[in-house]
Design an enzyme around this catalytic site. Structure first.
Site, PDB file in Angstrom:
ATOM      1  N   HIS A  71       0.809  -1.216   0.000  1.00  0.00           N
ATOM      2  CA  HIS A  71       0.000   0.000   0.000  1.00  0.00           C
ATOM      3  C   HIS A  71       0.846   1.273   0.000  1.00  0.00           C
ATOM      4  O   HIS A  71       0.308   2.379  -0.126  1.00  0.00           O
ATOM      5  CB  HIS A  71      -1.007  -0.006   1.155  1.00  0.00           C
ATOM      6  CG  HIS A  71      -0.425   0.237   2.508  1.00  0.00           C
ATOM      7  ND1 HIS A  71      -0.080  -0.774   3.380  1.00  0.00           N
ATOM      8  CD2 HIS A  71      -0.135   1.385   3.159  1.00  0.00           C
ATOM      9  CE1 HIS A  71       0.391  -0.261   4.509  1.00  0.00           C
ATOM     10  NE2 HIS A  71       0.357   1.058   4.397  1.00  0.00           N
ATOM     11  N   ASP A 117       0.253  -7.807   1.780  1.00  0.00           N
ATOM     12  CA  ASP A 117       0.621  -6.395   1.689  1.00  0.00           C
ATOM     13  C   ASP A 117       2.140  -6.240   1.697  1.00  0.00           C
ATOM     14  O   ASP A 117       2.736  -5.840   2.695  1.00  0.00           O
ATOM     15  CB  ASP A 117      -0.018  -5.643   2.862  1.00  0.00           C
ATOM     16  CG  ASP A 117       0.118  -4.132   2.746  1.00  0.00           C
ATOM     17  OD1 ASP A 117       0.571  -3.650   1.699  1.00  0.00           O
ATOM     18  OD2 ASP A 117      -0.233  -3.443   3.733  1.00  0.00           O
ATOM     19  N   GLN A 204       1.001   6.285  11.832  1.00  0.00           N
ATOM     20  CA  GLN A 204       1.222   6.867  10.517  1.00  0.00           C
ATOM     21  C   GLN A 204       2.704   7.105  10.267  1.00  0.00           C
ATOM     22  O   GLN A 204       3.374   7.742  11.055  1.00  0.00           O
ATOM     23  CB  GLN A 204       0.486   8.191  10.361  1.00  0.00           C
ATOM     24  CG  GLN A 204      -1.012   8.085  10.373  1.00  0.00           C
ATOM     25  CD  GLN A 204      -1.586   8.130  11.770  1.00  0.00           C
ATOM     26  OE1 GLN A 204      -0.871   8.392  12.713  1.00  0.00           O
ATOM     27  NE2 GLN A 204      -2.871   7.877  11.889  1.00  0.00           N
ATOM     28  N   GLY A 205       3.195   6.572   9.148  1.00  0.00           N
ATOM     29  CA  GLY A 205       4.600   6.730   8.814  1.00  0.00           C
ATOM     30  C   GLY A 205       5.418   5.483   9.038  1.00  0.00           C
ATOM     31  O   GLY A 205       6.560   5.391   8.601  1.00  0.00           O
ATOM     32  N   ASP A 206       4.842   4.499   9.725  1.00  0.00           N
ATOM     33  CA  ASP A 206       5.562   3.253   9.985  1.00  0.00           C
ATOM     34  C   ASP A 206       5.253   2.183   8.949  1.00  0.00           C
ATOM     35  O   ASP A 206       5.879   1.124   8.940  1.00  0.00           O
ATOM     36  CB  ASP A 206       5.199   2.711  11.376  1.00  0.00           C
ATOM     37  CG  ASP A 206       5.726   3.593  12.482  1.00  0.00           C
ATOM     38  OD1 ASP A 206       6.822   4.131  12.324  1.00  0.00           O
ATOM     39  OD2 ASP A 206       5.039   3.772  13.488  1.00  0.00           O
ATOM     40  N   SER A 207       4.256   2.421   8.107  1.00  0.00           N
ATOM     41  CA  SER A 207       3.882   1.437   7.093  1.00  0.00           C
ATOM     42  C   SER A 207       5.106   0.874   6.381  1.00  0.00           C
ATOM     43  O   SER A 207       6.030   1.619   6.020  1.00  0.00           O
ATOM     44  CB  SER A 207       2.972   2.074   6.043  1.00  0.00           C
ATOM     45  OG  SER A 207       1.649   2.161   6.491  1.00  0.00           O
TER      46      SER A 207
END
Length: 263
Positions: A71, A117, A204-207
């Site tokens: 993603h 993913d 948010q930002g660790d994906s």
């Protein structure tokens, strides 16, 4: 609705209002608020950790290949727009290496299943430093106990990104328990980790960043890829991670013996 952790990352560092005592005892009730946003990683502690300019994390798993989340990218093909930063924990400090991308491979199953993913980013040149081992297909023995999560993402839900690489510890959550929180969980390809009381999570930002565990030899192994979850570190909603062992053979099949992506 799935809340992906693109430009999101640790609350897991998330509201680490659970800090050290949480890590040691495994229970949030025993913890005292010590470090909001987790602990800063030491230089060289996670040398295979990668910061991507697209607002995600990743891990160096072959000489020129970074593993991240599907993603985080939009397609398979030549792509020179991404910069990978490797070898530093403080993004404002000198040192480290910044290398442009050359090619991206996105899991073809992701578009149809919403799971699996994962994606690979080939770099234009090989950075120096060690590689992170990924779990072998069927290696479910590591799906227990505590995991280590890390990233430069938000240290609170909706907050800004971190200057420093942070890390925390979260416990495995069985599929049956996680499905009570997420009815759309796909346990064949996803696993969960976090405290029932919340407080520690990715954000948010660790994906795309790795969730790791030490094997019997004490070496780090990537067992999960930061994927999605309800908010960040909310009680009753653990983080959801791509279960690497379930698609490890697919990943390895896309990496050549020379450490590049098979076209």
């Amino acid at each position: 609705m799935r809340f992906f952790r693109l430009r999101r990352a640790l609350v897991g560092l998330g509201v680490l209002a659970t800090a050290l005592a949480t890590v040691v005892t495994g229970t949030a009730d025993a913890a005292q608020p010590l470090v909001v946003g987790g602990q800063n990683a030491a230089q060289g502690q996670f040398p295979w950790m990668v910061k991507l300019s697209i607002g995600c994390g990743g891990s160096l798993i072959a000489s020129k290949v970074v593993l991240t989340a599907a993603h985080c990218v939009t397609r398979t093909g030549a792509d020179t727009s991404i910069t990978a930063t490797i070898g530093k924990v403080d993004l404002q400090a000198g040192g480290g290496q910044s290398i442009r991308s050359a090619y991206v491979y996105r899991s073809p199953e992701y578009a149809s299943t919403g799971a699996q993913d994962w994606a690979l980013i080939e770099l234009a040149s090989a950075p120096s430093g060690p590689l992170l081992t990924i779990a072998d297909q069927g290696q479910t023995s590591l799906n227990s106990g505590d995991f280590t999560i890390m990233g430069w993402g938000s240290t609170s839900e909706g907050g800004g990104q971190s200057r420093y690489l942070k890390y925390a510890t979260v416990p495995y959550v069985p599929d049956s328990s996680c499905q009570q929180s997420y009815s759309d969980l796909q346990p064949a390809y996803e696993l969960c980790a976090g405290y029932a009381q919340g407080g520690v999570d990715t954000c948010q930002g660790d994906s795309g960043g790795p969730m790791v565990k030490a094997d019997s030899s004490g070496d780090w192994v990537e067992v999960g890829i930061v994927s999605w979850g309800q908010g960040c570190a909310e009680p009753g909603f653990p983080g959801v991670y791509g279960e690497v062992q379930s698609f490890s053979d697919h990943i390895k099949a896309r990496i050549s013996s020379g450490g590049t992506i098979v076209r």
